[in-house]
Design a protein around this motif. Sequence first.
Motif, PDB file in Angstrom:
ATOM      1  N   LYS B   2       0.830  -1.215   0.000  1.00 64.18           N
ATOM      2  CA  LYS B   2       0.000   0.000   0.000  1.00 64.18           C
ATOM      3  C   LYS B   2       0.863   1.263   0.000  1.00 64.18           C
ATOM      4  CE  LYS B   2      -4.230  -1.160   2.525  1.00 64.18           C
ATOM      5  NZ  LYS B   2      -4.876  -1.022   3.832  1.00 64.18           N
ATOM      6  N   ASP B   3       0.312   2.334  -0.599  1.00 62.10           N
ATOM      7  CA  ASP B   3       1.014   3.621  -0.600  1.00 62.10           C
ATOM      8  C   ASP B   3       0.569   4.408   0.649  1.00 62.10           C
ATOM      9  OD1 ASP B   3       2.283   5.935  -1.174  1.00 62.10           O
ATOM     10  OD2 ASP B   3       1.146   6.416  -2.979  1.00 62.10           O
ATOM     11  N   ILE B   4       1.065   3.975   1.799  1.00 62.25           N
ATOM     12  CA  ILE B   4       0.634   4.597   3.071  1.00 62.25           C
ATOM     13  C   ILE B   4       1.040   6.067   3.127  1.00 62.25           C
ATOM     14  CG2 ILE B   4       0.913   4.541   5.596  1.00 62.25           C
ATOM     15  CD1 ILE B   4       1.125   1.568   5.471  1.00 62.25           C
ATOM     16  N   LEU B   5       2.183   6.355   2.541  1.00 64.52           N
ATOM     17  CA  LEU B   5       2.669   7.742   2.536  1.00 64.52           C
ATOM     18  C   LEU B   5       1.614   8.665   1.927  1.00 64.52           C
ATOM     19  CD1 LEU B   5       5.412   8.775   3.527  1.00 64.52           C
ATOM     20  CD2 LEU B   5       6.186   8.815   1.166  1.00 64.52           C
ATOM     21  N   ARG B   6       1.029   8.212   0.812  1.00 71.39           N
ATOM     22  CA  ARG B   6       0.027   9.030   0.128  1.00 71.39           C
ATOM     23  C   ARG B   6      -1.340   8.970   0.817  1.00 71.39           C
ATOM     24  NH1 ARG B   6      -3.070  11.875  -1.182  1.00 71.39           N
ATOM     25  NH2 ARG B   6      -3.763  12.673  -3.212  1.00 71.39           N
ATOM     26  N   ARG B   7      -1.653   7.793   1.384  1.00 64.42           N
ATOM     27  CA  ARG B   7      -2.967   7.625   2.018  1.00 64.42           C
ATOM     28  C   ARG B   7      -3.109   8.480   3.269  1.00 64.42           C
ATOM     29  NH1 ARG B   7      -5.793   2.681   0.745  1.00 64.42           N
ATOM     30  NH2 ARG B   7      -6.486   2.431   2.875  1.00 64.42           N
ATOM     31  N   HIS B   8      -1.991   8.675   3.987  1.00 59.18           N
ATOM     32  CA  HIS B   8      -2.083   9.385   5.270  1.00 59.18           C
ATOM     33  C   HIS B   8      -1.300  10.676   5.327  1.00 59.18           C
ATOM     34  CE1 HIS B   8      -4.343   6.325   7.376  1.00 59.18           C
ATOM     35  NE2 HIS B   8      -3.656   5.454   6.677  1.00 59.18           N
TER      36      HIS B   8
END
Lengths: 115, 175
Positions: B2-8
């Motif tokens: 997942k692209d957590i950096l972008r999601r959060h």
Amino acid sequence: MTEIEIEPEVSNIFSTNNTALYQCDRSESFILKFFEEHISFKIGELQAIRKKIRNIDLAQLFKSGTPDIEILNVPQCDRIFVLSILEILELKELFSGAFVMLELNSVIHREILRK
Amino acid sequence: MKDILRRHQILREEIVNILNKQVQIEAQSAANYLAMAAWCDVRGYDNSAEFYFKQSDEERKHQLKLFHYLADMECDAISPAIEEPQHEFTTLRSVFERALEMEIAVTDAIHNVVRECRKHGDIATEEFMRWYVQEQIEEEYVARRCLELFDVLGEDKIALGMFEERVLGIEYEGD
């Protein structure tokens, strides 16, 4: 401090000799391996600790007359780290490498997967 | 993965830093205007005092608007430390001179935020900052008009009385 079992679906983002950073997609959190410990962080908390590590002035620690350790308070895991210069260097390397990888992952998502 | 950096984390660190710097600038302006209001109030310039009380409230609103934006974007909004404002002025005109200088500095800072947004391709924050760019046109106009009134009226007691009568009516029409 939170002890974490590294699960198989967890991805390794970046490692050094004694530290590593993992990403858990299920809980959307990051797991920092620091020697034998595993500590879980949310992205915001990870950013905060990264900033603290980055702001440690190594030149100051090398000066004579000052202790060559840095005390780092990490309220997210109710823990205080006492870091030696070598540990600081390793954490600095870990965070710079890990964030390059995270940004690369973002680029892959933006340019390939979401298109 | 997942692209957590972008999601959060919607905003880049550089943008978060410059927006927090802007929060501090707006907070400092609010405190500075409050000090100017106090100076005017105790010297009997009631309307000028009211003008600066309003300006101080405006700056506080500008600060909170930025603060909420940062919080809404899941970023750390920093409640800023501010420096001691200037409390002493020589004349009423010098208060208004200082106000114009402050507004010009705020405009420069806002433009720097926009430049930083462009540098990092942050279209959403640039769009958000558009309101501030417009607001600064108005703020600078009003500050300049106040000084022009001093040029027209002079600074003797009668002139200062006339200035007091007019200061609350100075507005930017914008068309």
